[in-house]
Design a protein around this motif. Structure first.
Motif, short mmCIF file in Angstrom:
data_model
loop_
_atom_site.label_atom_id
_atom_site.label_comp_id
_atom_site.label_asym_id
_atom_site.label_seq_id
_atom_site.Cartn_x
_atom_site.Cartn_y
_atom_site.Cartn_z
N ARG A 187 0.85 -1.18 0.00
CA ARG A 187 0.00 0.00 0.00
C ARG A 187 0.89 1.24 0.00
O ARG A 187 2.04 1.20 0.48
N PRO A 188 0.39 2.36 -0.55
CA PRO A 188 1.16 3.60 -0.41
C PRO A 188 1.24 4.00 1.06
O PRO A 188 0.32 3.74 1.84
N LEU A 189 2.35 4.59 1.45
CA LEU A 189 2.47 5.06 2.83
C LEU A 189 1.43 6.13 3.11
O LEU A 189 0.80 6.14 4.15
N ASP A 190 1.25 7.07 2.16
CA ASP A 190 0.26 8.16 2.33
C ASP A 190 0.41 8.83 3.69
O ASP A 190 -0.50 8.82 4.52
N LEU A 191 1.55 9.43 3.90
CA LEU A 191 1.86 10.08 5.17
C LEU A 191 0.76 11.07 5.55
O LEU A 191 0.39 11.93 4.76
N ASP A 192 0.22 10.96 6.76
CA ASP A 192 -0.86 11.84 7.19
C ASP A 192 -0.36 12.90 8.16
O ASP A 192 -0.97 13.17 9.19
N ALA A 193 0.80 13.49 7.85
CA ALA A 193 1.38 14.52 8.70
C ALA A 193 2.15 15.49 7.81
O ALA A 193 2.50 15.18 6.67
N PHE A 194 2.39 16.69 8.33
CA PHE A 194 3.21 17.65 7.61
C PHE A 194 4.68 17.27 7.75
O PHE A 194 5.15 16.97 8.85
#
Length: 227
Positions: A187-194
């Motif tokens: 899966r994509p990491l899709d970082l949910d942080a700045f």
């Protein structure tokens, strides 16, 4: 450059080596958030390529586990990890083989380690020997041939890396673990942080490069050993 079995530190630049943990913290948090959904108190954990030990410290503080081992070939990084672990039930060791630890684990993790390994098949076999039946290995990888930023970034990393880099594709990784008997997911990491933007960064000269790397280009593999 021939890959040595033991090194002093990963990065020959001391400042970059010390800054690595803080830079990786948002990625580690995301890895933990998307891969841990159970109580880890009865579980044992392996961190393959632990560097200064930050991932296991973060994991324990968020999801306490029974025991963990972090291994790395960088001896000074392992020494630093031991100093920083406090009272957490973690053992850090200088090693490049999980199987030689002589124990098995419920979970294993690695972050940006796969592109530093010359033989993916051998790594898959090593991890399989170190996992309990049904155990899970989660590996984060953004440094791969399928990444839009890899051709340029590879040159920058090679200038300061203590060991050689390898041009693995995502398909190569999936095949090595599938051939070893793992069930493979990605899966994509899709970082949910700045992430902090450093203007003029050698790694990410354009903001869009950073967005690509932490969006679609950086992925999490999940390898589950058959029960």
């Amino acid at each position: 450059m021939q890959r040595p079995s033991i090194i002093r530190t990963w990065n020959r630049n001391e400042a970059d080596e010390e800054a690595m943990g803080a830079a990786h913290a948002p990625i580690w948090r995301r890895m933990i958030d998307v891969s841990i959904h159970e109580d880890l108190r009865p579980s044992t954990v392996l961190d393959y390529g632990c560097n200064q030990g930050g991932f296991l410290r973060m994991l324990y503080d968020r999801h306490p586990f029974k025991a963990a081992v972090g291994i790395d070939i960088a001896r000074e990084s392992v020494d630093r990890a031991e100093l920083l672990k406090g009272q957490r039930p973690i053992d850090y060791r200088v090693s490049e083989s999980a199987a030689t630890l002589g124990r098995t684990f419920d979970f294993a993790f690695s972050h940006e380690v796969l592109y530093l390994l010359p033989d993916l098949a051998a790594h898959a076999t090593d991890i399989k020997a170190a996992l309990k039946p049904g155990g899970t290995y989660v590996a984060a990888m953004g440094c791969h041939k399928d990444s839009a930023v890899w051709p340029r970034w590879r040159k920058v990393i090679a200038e300061t890396s203590s060991i050689p880099l390898y041009d693995h594709s995502l398909d190569n990784v999936a095949k090595a673990f599938s051939d070893a008997g793992f069930h493979v997911g990605v899966r994509p990491l899709d970082l949910d942080a700045f992430m902090p933007v450093t203007v003029g960064s050698e790694y990410f000269p354009k903001v869009v490069d950073q967005l690509r790397y932490y969006g679609q280009d950086k992925v999490l593999f999940r390898f589950v050993r058959a029960p």
